[in-house]
Design a protein around this motif. Structure first.
Motif, PDB file in Angstrom:
ATOM      1  N   VAL A  42      42.263  87.487   7.780  1.00  0.00           N
ATOM      2  CA  VAL A  42      41.260  86.694   7.072  1.00  0.00           C
ATOM      3  C   VAL A  42      40.460  87.612   6.156  1.00  0.00           C
ATOM      4  O   VAL A  42      40.047  88.704   6.570  1.00  0.00           O
ATOM      5  N   VAL A  43      40.226  87.162   4.920  1.00  0.00           N
ATOM      6  CA  VAL A  43      39.416  87.913   3.965  1.00  0.00           C
ATOM      7  C   VAL A  43      38.087  87.185   3.785  1.00  0.00           C
ATOM      8  O   VAL A  43      38.063  85.979   3.486  1.00  0.00           O
ATOM      9  N   VAL A  44      36.988  87.916   3.979  1.00  0.00           N
ATOM     10  CA  VAL A  44      35.644  87.345   3.848  1.00  0.00           C
ATOM     11  C   VAL A  44      34.972  88.002   2.645  1.00  0.00           C
ATOM     12  O   VAL A  44      34.728  89.211   2.658  1.00  0.00           O
ATOM     13  N   GLU A  45      34.682  87.214   1.613  1.00  0.00           N
ATOM     14  CA  GLU A  45      34.124  87.765   0.367  1.00  0.00           C
ATOM     15  C   GLU A  45      32.662  87.356   0.216  1.00  0.00           C
ATOM     16  O   GLU A  45      32.347  86.165   0.121  1.00  0.00           O
ATOM     17  N   VAL A  46      31.767  88.350   0.210  1.00  0.00           N
ATOM     18  CA  VAL A  46      30.339  88.096   0.019  1.00  0.00           C
ATOM     19  C   VAL A  46      29.766  89.038  -1.042  1.00  0.00           C
ATOM     20  O   VAL A  46      28.619  89.461  -0.964  1.00  0.00           O
ATOM     21  N   SER A  96      43.929  83.610   5.066  1.00  0.00           N
ATOM     22  CA  SER A  96      42.808  82.698   4.884  1.00  0.00           C
ATOM     23  C   SER A  96      41.641  83.431   4.239  1.00  0.00           C
ATOM     24  O   SER A  96      41.484  84.650   4.397  1.00  0.00           O
ATOM     25  N   ALA A  97      40.806  82.691   3.527  1.00  0.00           N
ATOM     26  CA  ALA A  97      39.670  83.288   2.826  1.00  0.00           C
ATOM     27  C   ALA A  97      38.399  82.493   3.099  1.00  0.00           C
ATOM     28  O   ALA A  97      38.415  81.260   3.119  1.00  0.00           O
ATOM     29  N   VAL A  98      37.326  83.222   3.301  1.00  0.00           N
ATOM     30  CA  VAL A  98      35.988  82.649   3.444  1.00  0.00           C
ATOM     31  C   VAL A  98      35.122  83.298   2.373  1.00  0.00           C
ATOM     32  O   VAL A  98      35.100  84.526   2.250  1.00  0.00           O
ATOM     33  N   THR A  99      34.425  82.477   1.596  1.00  0.00           N
ATOM     34  CA  THR A  99      33.607  83.037   0.523  1.00  0.00           C
ATOM     35  C   THR A  99      32.285  82.304   0.411  1.00  0.00           C
ATOM     36  O   THR A  99      32.181  81.120   0.758  1.00  0.00           O
ATOM     37  N   ALA A 100      31.268  83.022  -0.078  1.00  0.00           N
ATOM     38  CA  ALA A 100      29.970  82.420  -0.375  1.00  0.00           C
ATOM     39  C   ALA A 100      29.734  82.404  -1.882  1.00  0.00           C
ATOM     40  O   ALA A 100      28.607  82.211  -2.333  1.00  0.00           O
ATOM     41  N   LEU A 124      40.962  77.971   2.560  1.00  0.00           N
ATOM     42  CA  LEU A 124      39.876  78.439   1.709  1.00  0.00           C
ATOM     43  C   LEU A 124      38.625  77.681   2.124  1.00  0.00           C
ATOM     44  O   LEU A 124      38.513  76.475   1.907  1.00  0.00           O
ATOM     45  N   PHE A 125      37.683  78.378   2.761  1.00  0.00           N
ATOM     46  CA  PHE A 125      36.445  77.761   3.233  1.00  0.00           C
ATOM     47  C   PHE A 125      35.265  78.410   2.517  1.00  0.00           C
ATOM     48  O   PHE A 125      35.249  79.623   2.298  1.00  0.00           O
ATOM     49  N   TYR A 126      34.242  77.603   2.202  1.00  0.00           N
ATOM     50  CA  TYR A 126      33.122  78.128   1.402  1.00  0.00           C
ATOM     51  C   TYR A 126      31.814  77.395   1.687  1.00  0.00           C
ATOM     52  O   TYR A 126      31.025  77.117   0.792  1.00  0.00           O
ATOM     53  N   SER A 133      25.205  82.691   8.890  1.00  0.00           N
ATOM     54  CA  SER A 133      25.519  81.662   9.873  1.00  0.00           C
ATOM     55  C   SER A 133      26.610  80.738   9.352  1.00  0.00           C
ATOM     56  O   SER A 133      27.555  80.387  10.081  1.00  0.00           O
ATOM     57  N   ALA A 134      26.490  80.334   8.086  1.00  0.00           N
ATOM     58  CA  ALA A 134      27.508  79.467   7.486  1.00  0.00           C
ATOM     59  C   ALA A 134      28.838  80.205   7.347  1.00  0.00           C
ATOM     60  O   ALA A 134      29.912  79.629   7.564  1.00  0.00           O
ATOM     61  N   VAL A 135      28.775  81.483   6.984  1.00  0.00           N
ATOM     62  CA  VAL A 135      30.001  82.290   6.867  1.00  0.00           C
ATOM     63  C   VAL A 135      30.713  82.359   8.214  1.00  0.00           C
ATOM     64  O   VAL A 135      31.945  82.190   8.303  1.00  0.00           O
ATOM     65  N   LEU A 136      29.965  82.613   9.294  1.00  0.00           N
ATOM     66  CA  LEU A 136      30.582  82.703  10.617  1.00  0.00           C
ATOM     67  C   LEU A 136      31.188  81.375  11.057  1.00  0.00           C
ATOM     68  O   LEU A 136      32.235  81.357  11.714  1.00  0.00           O
ATOM     69  N   GLY A 137      30.535  80.277  10.700  1.00  0.00           N
ATOM     70  CA  GLY A 137      31.113  78.986  11.029  1.00  0.00           C
ATOM     71  C   GLY A 137      32.483  78.817  10.396  1.00  0.00           C
ATOM     72  O   GLY A 137      33.425  78.308  11.026  1.00  0.00           O
ATOM     73  N   ASP A 138      32.603  79.262   9.135  1.00  0.00           N
ATOM     74  CA  ASP A 138      33.896  79.198   8.450  1.00  0.00           C
ATOM     75  C   ASP A 138      34.907  80.156   9.074  1.00  0.00           C
ATOM     76  O   ASP A 138      36.103  79.842   9.192  1.00  0.00           O
ATOM     77  N   ILE A 139      34.451  81.343   9.471  1.00  0.00           N
ATOM     78  CA  ILE A 139      35.357  82.313  10.103  1.00  0.00           C
ATOM     79  C   ILE A 139      35.955  81.726  11.374  1.00  0.00           C
ATOM     80  O   ILE A 139      37.160  81.843  11.629  1.00  0.00           O
ATOM     81  N   VAL A 140      35.119  81.092  12.189  1.00  0.00           N
ATOM     82  CA  VAL A 140      35.611  80.477  13.423  1.00  0.00           C
ATOM     83  C   VAL A 140      36.653  79.401  13.104  1.00  0.00           C
ATOM     84  O   VAL A 140      37.711  79.326  13.740  1.00  0.00           O
ATOM     85  N   ALA A 141      36.372  78.583  12.081  1.00  0.00           N
ATOM     86  CA  ALA A 141      37.296  77.497  11.734  1.00  0.00           C
ATOM     87  C   ALA A 141      38.643  78.028  11.263  1.00  0.00           C
ATOM     88  O   ALA A 141      39.698  77.557  11.717  1.00  0.00           O
ATOM     89  N   VAL A 142      38.635  79.024  10.365  1.00  0.00           N
ATOM     90  CA  VAL A 142      39.915  79.526   9.852  1.00  0.00           C
ATOM     91  C   VAL A 142      40.660  80.342  10.912  1.00  0.00           C
ATOM     92  O   VAL A 142      41.894  80.346  10.949  1.00  0.00           O
TER      93      VAL A 142
END
Length: 434
Positions: free
Chosen positions: A77-81, A101-105, A128-130, A315-324
């Motif tokens: 998983v890639v988390v972009e902030v 999977s990607a999580v971004t803000a 892709l979660f954001y 908090s929102a980023v972690l919610g997406d991380i858990v989902a992906v």
């Protein structure tokens, strides 16, 4: 417990640092929710040797090679902030196309070129979660995308920029001008050293594009959003709003409905507006965000909370991380985009709204008739008129009924040319009432 889910974290600033802390502090709970441990495979930063206090991460994990980190085989998983358009777009496209999977803000990127990211996610079969891109910790995007997916959303009205909401709330409470309120916001850390993105409405416009895209199943970009900031809002405007039982907020408004030709279309705009104090958004103060959603079956819904800051956004980023992470363990992915409607974007001139117009006029007979004649020529109905005189001049405040924005703008333009009109002190839209 399954095999660990490994993250590549791109950026370790205010939000990234909070993501690291929460991953460390809540490691056991997160593993239980996901069904596997979540591990950090690497952290991409510009200055890997920078002192980061007691941040709970192995210094050996820091790297300046973000693209290399994204391409590693051991990254799930890639988390972009980091933010911005490039190189964030390159990193995320690479991750998604390769099936990661990607999580971004990154609201700016999603509003500017979200279609490219969604296409890459579809191509790679990745998530892709954001959620963190709009309204911080407020769970808003997933309800629009999932919970209300069986309903038809007709309108989304929101306060989605905490800086401008703090400024306007301070002006309303104290009578201060915009400059003084902005100075206070800066001193308290609510405003950046360069507040342009906030006070000129760019930040809110990007978020409005994301909200409209989800709500109306149509790709909406930042260029599709009519944008006005708060720099012209004065203490006199706020006082006039108070006299009407209103306050002024910077609103993002997205609507679905028939255009001038009768065909279904979408209108998206960001601008300051007067709203009645009885409206749910009027009481949203300080740097809080709130979004008011209207749907056919669900009716009226409101989402409220802190819209910015390291911890709420993390908090929102972690919610997406858990989902992906859950999806990855299950071997599935969630469709990140529903753009089947592909509705046309309605120009601002067709948006139906009301106006509050404050004029300085000559205090003599016939002035009101001349002004009213201008409104009549453009088929704009006047709702209320308030006049007060002072020596040779007078102040005339007019509130209209609902009319197309183009007709209202043409009315204001003609008023500027009237010899009885000394100046147009202010023009504000009025929302949330009849």
């Amino acid at each position: 417990m399954g095999k660990p889910v490994r993250l590549a974290l791109l950026g370790c600033g205010t939000v990234g640092s909070e993501v690291v802390r929460l991953l460390h502090e809540q490691a056991a709970d997160l593993a239980a929710r996901v069904g596997a441990p979540i591990e950090i495979a690497g952290v991409a930063v510009r200055r890997p040797n920078r002192a980061r206090g007691d941040l709970p991460v192995d210094p050996a994990l820091f790297t300046t090679d973000a693209l290399g980190l994204v391409k590693r085989d051991d990254v799930d998983v890639v988390v972009e902030v980091v933010g911005g358009i490039e190189p964030a777009r390159t990193w995320l496209v690479e991750a998604l196309r390769s099936g990661k999977s990607a999580v971004t803000a990154n609201k700016a990127l999603l509003a500017e070129d979200g279609g490219t990211l969604h296409d890459a996610a579809a191509e790679g079969g990745a998530d892709l979660f954001y959620e963190a891109s709009v309204a911080g910790a407020i769970p808003l995007l997933r309800p629009l995308r999932d919970s209300l997916h069986g309903d038809s959303i007709t309108r989304v009205t929101g306060i989605v920029n905490g800086t401008t909401n703090f400024i306007l709330s301070a002006m309303d409470a104290t009578g201060a001008g915009l400059t003084e309120a902005l100075e206070e916001a800066t001193a308290l850390g609510y405003a950046e050293a360069d507040p342009t993105a906030d006070v000129e409405g760019f930040d809110a416009a990007a978020k409005a594009a994301i909200l409209a895209s989800l709500a109306f199943h149509t790709r909406v970009g930042a260029d599709d959003v009519h944008r006005e900031g708060i720099t012209e809002v004065s203490a006199a405007d706020m006082a006039s709003a108070k006299a009407m039982g209103c306050t002024i907020k910077l609103l993002c408004i997205a609507e679905r409905g028939p255009g001038a030709d009768g065909a279904e279309s979408v209108s998206v705009r960001v601008h300051p507006a007067m709203i009645p104090r009885s409206h749910p958004l009027a009481s949203v103060g300080d740097a809080f965000n709130a979004v008011f959603v209207e749907a056919v079956a669900a009716g009226q819904l409101m989402f409220y909370g802190r819209g910015a800051g390291g911890a709420p956004t993390a908090s929102a980023v972690l919610g997406d991380i858990v989902a992906v992470a859950r999806n990855r363990l299950a071997g599935v992915h969630t469709a990140s985009e529903s753009a089947y409607a592909d509705l046309p974007i309605r120009p601002m001139g067709e948006a139906v709204t009301r106006y509050h117009i404050s004029l300085d006029v000559a205090d003599r007979a016939g002035v009101l008739a001349a002004v009213a004649g201008v409104f009549a020529r453009h088929d704009v109905s006047i709702a209320t008129v308030r006049q007060s005189g002072r020596d040779a001049d007078a102040s005339l405040v007019i509130v209209t009924h609902r009319a197309p924005d183009a007709a209202l703008a043409a009315t204001v333009e003609e008023l500027r040319g009237l010899d009885v009109v000394r100046s147009i002190a202010s023009v504000l839209r009025v929302e949330g009432g009849q």
